[in-house]
Design an enzyme around this catalytic site. Structure first.
Site, PDB file in Angstrom:
ATOM      1  CG  HIS A  15      -2.011   0.868   1.355  1.00  0.00           C
ATOM      2  ND1 HIS A  15      -1.896   2.231   1.322  1.00  0.00           N
ATOM      3  CD2 HIS A  15      -3.336   0.620   1.515  1.00  0.00           C
ATOM      4  CE1 HIS A  15      -3.101   2.786   1.462  1.00  0.00           C
ATOM      5  NE2 HIS A  15      -3.988   1.825   1.579  1.00  0.00           N
TER       6      HIS A  15
ATOM      7  CD  GLU B 260      -3.251   1.427  -1.982  1.00  0.00           C
ATOM      8  OE1 GLU B 260      -3.815   0.339  -1.749  1.00  0.00           O
ATOM      9  OE2 GLU B 260      -3.754   2.520  -1.681  1.00  0.00           O
TER      10      GLU B 260
HETATM   11  O1  TA6 Z   1      -6.137   1.040  -0.520  1.00  0.00           O
HETATM   12  C1  TA6 Z   1      -7.054   2.090  -0.432  1.00  0.00           C
HETATM   13  C2  TA6 Z   1      -7.840   1.935   0.833  1.00  0.00           C
HETATM   14  O2  TA6 Z   1      -8.432   0.666   0.870  1.00  0.00           O
HETATM   15  C3  TA6 Z   1      -8.855   3.070   0.959  1.00  0.00           C
HETATM   16  O3  TA6 Z   1     -10.163   2.645   0.723  1.00  0.00           O
HETATM   17  C4  TA6 Z   1      -8.611   3.656   2.300  1.00  0.00           C
HETATM   18  O4  TA6 Z   1      -9.537   3.386   3.228  1.00  0.00           O
HETATM   19  C5  TA6 Z   1      -7.212   3.209   2.610  1.00  0.00           C
HETATM   20  O5  TA6 Z   1      -6.974   2.007   1.970  1.00  0.00           O
HETATM   21  C6  TA6 Z   1      -6.679   3.278   4.008  1.00  0.00           C
HETATM   22  O6  TA6 Z   1      -7.102   2.260   4.838  1.00  0.00           O
HETATM   23  P1  TA6 Z   1      -6.643   2.270   6.357  1.00  0.00           P
HETATM   24  O7  TA6 Z   1      -7.191   1.018   6.948  1.00  0.00           O
HETATM   25  O8  TA6 Z   1      -5.154   2.324   6.376  1.00  0.00           O
HETATM   26  O9  TA6 Z   1      -7.235   3.523   6.978  1.00  0.00           O
END
Ligand code: TA6
Length: 285
Positions: free
Chosen positions: A149, A248
């Site tokens: 990510h 990501e």
């Molecule tokens: O990868 C994108 C995502 O899934 C978004 O939808 C957003 O919520 C982000 O990841 C962050 O997630 P987190 O659990 O780190 O707050």
């Protein structure tokens, strides 16, 4: 999942590239290429850095699932777990570190399988390569999703461009679209799952260009929470959406099935290109 200060491993090349990897989460939290001392990854100044919550920034490892799943933390437990070092090899121009995470009583309460998750971080002078592998060490078949990510820093999101996704299908808010733009620019909340994991992308911001190449992953997520989303997050400053963009490498829409003893691997490679960061004019390009 502890409350102790984070234990980190510092990586270097003789030409001055550096990276920092936290054992909590198996999480790359800093990358500075040799050609430029500037930080390339976004890390929230108010990220929780005591191991009680996932780190906001750097490269969180998502496993055994991408996103939400019942009875499991968002994006899985890997970014909330303590990893251990498996190996380290250093030469003049390369520093290679491998960390691993395997099942314990805590992970088995969330996900009942034995596994071996490895992250190898290879730092060279202007490039960092992250390879994630999953081995099924249990007696039963399992399926997983997840990814890397990656949070990039930028000095100005409005002058940040992502090239390489034209004609890709993407899913946003449960709707499928086709990317019509050669240059993707972020002007509002963006949370797209592009249905490609293998394209070579150019991330251009005023200060530099980074070439992002992935393999093994099936999708690419482009995420910026914009102002409302930043305000809702307690570990990100309200204006930080202006200085970050996630690109990501993920497995998101369809899980990968692994039989006992099978191994899957995927990678994301980031190449810093000195001096070539320039805003591409849509009119003239
Ligand atoms: O990868 C994108 C995502 O899934 C978004 O939808 C957003 O919520 C982000 O990841 C962050 O997630 P987190 O659990 O780190 O707050």
């Amino acid at each position: 999942m502890s409350n102790k200060p984070l234990e980190c491993i510092e990586m270097h090349t003789s030409a001055g590239a550096s990276a920092t990897v936290s054992l909590f989460g198996g999480h790359l939290i800093s990358w500075k290429p040799q050609t430029d001392a500037q930080e390339q990854l976004y890390l929230s100044e108010i990220a929780n850095m005591d191991g009680s919550k996932a780190i906001r920034g750097g490269v969180p490892v998502l496993f055994p699932h991408f996103g939400a799943q019942s009875n499991s933390p968002n994006h899985g437990f890997a970014r909330l777990s303590k990893w251990h070092q498996i190996s380290r090899t250093t030469t003049i121009h390369k520093d290679v570190l491998t960390l691993a995470l395997s099942a314990d009583e805590e992970t088995k309460q969330i996900w009942p399988f034995e596994f071996n998750l490895c992250l190898t971080v290879s730092l060279s002078d202007s490039n960092i390569h992250l390879e994630l592998s999953v081995e099924n060490t249990s007696e039963n078949t399992f399926s997983f999703s997840g990814g890397l990510h990656t949070y990039f820093s930028t000095s100005d999101i409005v002058k940040t461009q992502l090239l390489g996704l034209k004609n890709c299908q993407y899913i946003e808010q449960d709707q499928q679209h086709e990317e019509l733009q050669r240059i993707v620019e972020i002007r509002s909340e963006t949370d797209r799952v592009y249905l490609t994991g293998e394209r070579k992308l150019d991330l251009i911001s005023p200060e530099r260009r980074v070439v992002v190449e992935s393999s093994g992953f099936t999708e690419t997520v482009v995420w910026n929470p914009w102002s409302d989303g930043s305000e809702k997050m307690t570990d990100m400053k309200n204006d930080d959406y202006l200085t970050m963009l996630c690109v990501e490498a993920v497995i998101a829409t369809e899980k990968i099935c692994l039989h006992p003893k099978q191994v899957w691997s995927g990678s994301q490679s980031l190449k810093y290109e000195s001096g070539s960061g320039q805003f591409v004019d849509k009119e003239t390009s």
